[in-house]
Design a protein around this motif. Structure first.
Motif, PDB file in Angstrom:
ATOM      1  N   LEU A   1       0.541  -5.288  -5.985  1.00  0.00           N
ATOM      2  CA  LEU A   1       0.569  -3.839  -5.750  1.00  0.00           C
ATOM      3  C   LEU A   1      -0.679  -3.176  -6.345  1.00  0.00           C
ATOM      4  O   LEU A   1      -1.372  -2.400  -5.681  1.00  0.00           O
ATOM      5  N   ALA A   2      -0.993  -3.535  -7.589  1.00  0.00           N
ATOM      6  CA  ALA A   2      -2.160  -2.957  -8.271  1.00  0.00           C
ATOM      7  C   ALA A   2      -3.447  -3.373  -7.563  1.00  0.00           C
ATOM      8  O   ALA A   2      -4.365  -2.551  -7.390  1.00  0.00           O
ATOM      9  N   THR A   3      -3.515  -4.647  -7.147  1.00  0.00           N
ATOM     10  CA  THR A   3      -4.725  -5.141  -6.481  1.00  0.00           C
ATOM     11  C   THR A   3      -4.970  -4.403  -5.166  1.00  0.00           C
ATOM     12  O   THR A   3      -6.090  -3.971  -4.873  1.00  0.00           O
TER      13      THR A   3
ATOM     14  N   VAL B   1       3.924  -6.911  -9.013  1.00  0.00           N
ATOM     15  CA  VAL B   1       3.256  -5.776  -9.655  1.00  0.00           C
ATOM     16  C   VAL B   1       1.728  -5.925  -9.541  1.00  0.00           C
ATOM     17  O   VAL B   1       1.015  -4.972  -9.221  1.00  0.00           O
ATOM     18  N   VAL B   2       1.228  -7.154  -9.772  1.00  0.00           N
ATOM     19  CA  VAL B   2      -0.224  -7.371  -9.730  1.00  0.00           C
ATOM     20  C   VAL B   2      -0.747  -7.217  -8.293  1.00  0.00           C
ATOM     21  O   VAL B   2      -1.828  -6.667  -8.070  1.00  0.00           O
TER      22      VAL B   2
ATOM     23  N   TYR C   1      -3.913  -1.487  -4.376  1.00  0.00           N
ATOM     24  CA  TYR C   1      -4.294  -0.104  -4.683  1.00  0.00           C
ATOM     25  C   TYR C   1      -5.785  -0.024  -5.025  1.00  0.00           C
ATOM     26  O   TYR C   1      -6.508   0.820  -4.498  1.00  0.00           O
ATOM     27  N   VAL C   2      -6.221  -0.951  -5.873  1.00  0.00           N
ATOM     28  CA  VAL C   2      -7.633  -0.934  -6.299  1.00  0.00           C
ATOM     29  C   VAL C   2      -8.551  -1.202  -5.099  1.00  0.00           C
ATOM     30  O   VAL C   2      -9.536  -0.491  -4.876  1.00  0.00           O
TER      31      VAL C   2
ATOM     32  N   ASP D   1       0.838  -1.203   0.000  1.00  0.00           N
ATOM     33  CA  ASP D   1       0.000   0.000   0.000  1.00  0.00           C
ATOM     34  C   ASP D   1       0.871   1.251   0.000  1.00  0.00           C
ATOM     35  O   ASP D   1       0.890   2.007   0.969  1.00  0.00           O
TER      36      ASP D   1
END
Lengths: 146, 143
Positions: free
Chosen positions: B131-133, B128-129, B135-136, A33
């Motif tokens: 991190l994106a997850t 990376v995925v 964030y979403v 995060d």
């Protein structure tokens, strides 16, 4: 002796996971995060584990055979395929949703927390589901060989 | 949920993880991948294959108890997500690691330490995925 060694080795790994923060979803999710409550601790876990294993493997592979076996069983494939990348991407989605990965969850079972058992049960269902899909696909005569 | 930045204890934990991985290769000639070890318990190749896997997992589960004996406290497990997310996440992780052929321990530590191209790509992809997850989930849906 062989099993006792495996038990002790598992314990060392379990202690490492436990104190590192990898068994704590709050810490794992905060590591990712970066736009929120960022906690960079896991960089130190990955760094410490990688450097130690890199040096350790170099020393171990100087031997011809492992202590209790005839050969080192190391994956030999080097090609990149959609299955590897798609599977890893799926893992990333699941890890980002739940905060547990398999390596973190197995030692965390020792804390006796029900949440870890719930995650691990779902993890096992996922593994069995994927294996079932795989073997069903393999039975089709014109299925692409992977 | 805030967590404390713990560089030294996390580094020590990482070194122990690496030590475990090294010793498993030295003694048993095996990769310390939680996914592979677990899958081998569900689909054992033989009795002796099942036995070392079960012994290793039993050791892993003992880990927090050793921490409790030494420090007087169980390692923290704080779960900031709902039960539904735990279950859905667990299911997706199980499918993903089976097709991806490994997780943080197998690809991220053991494979990367061997400089395996497959492991480097797998680790880069899931980091990376994830991190994106996160964030979403946290900043788009505000979960």
């Amino acid at each position: 002796m062989r099993l006792f060694a495996a038990y002790v080795i598992g314990t060392i790994f379990g202690v490492g996971i436990s104190i590192s923060g990898m068994a704590n979803p709050a810490k794992v999710l905060n590591f990712f995060d970066v736009a929120g409550a960022w906690d960079p601790s896991l960089i130190f876990v990955m760094g410490g584990a990688l450097v130690t294993t890199f040096i350790g493997y170099k020393l171990v592979f100087g031997r011809k055979t492992p202590v209790f076996g005839r050969e080192f069983l190391v994956p030999q494939r080097r090609d990149l395929d959609a299955r590897l990348i798609g599977g890893s991407a799926l893992f990333g989605i699941g890890w980002g949703i739940a905060g547990f990965c398999p390596g973190g969850a197995l030692p965390a079972l020792g804390t006796g927390r029900w949440e870890v058992f719930a995650f691990t049960a779902a993890l096992l269902v996922g593994i069995i589901l994927a294996r079932t899909i795989e073997s069903a696909a393999a039975r089709k005569p014109n299925a692409p060989q992977s | 949920m805030e967590t404390e930045f713990t560089p030294w204890i996390s580094l020590l934990g990482g070194v122990l993880i690496g030590l475990g991985a090294t010793l498993l290769m030295l003694f048993h000639g095996r990769v310390m991948g939680a996914t592979g070890i677990l899958a081998g318990l569900v689909y054992p190749a033989s009795k002796s294959d099942f036995a070392w896997r079960a012994a290793t997992v039993a050791g892993m589960v003992t880990g927090p108890l050793v921490v409790l004996a030494i420090s007087g406290a169980m390692p923290a497990v704080q779960v900031p997500v709902s039960t539904v997310m735990l279950l859905v996440g667990g299911l997706i992780v199980g499918v993903g690691v089976t097709f991806g052929g490994g997780c943080t321990s197998g690809h991220g530590v053991c494979g990367m330490a061997r400089l395996s191209p497959r492991s480097i790509v797998a680790t880069g992809t899931f980091m990376v995925v994830t991190l994106a997850t996160v964030y979403v989930v946290r900043h788009v849906f505000g979960g």
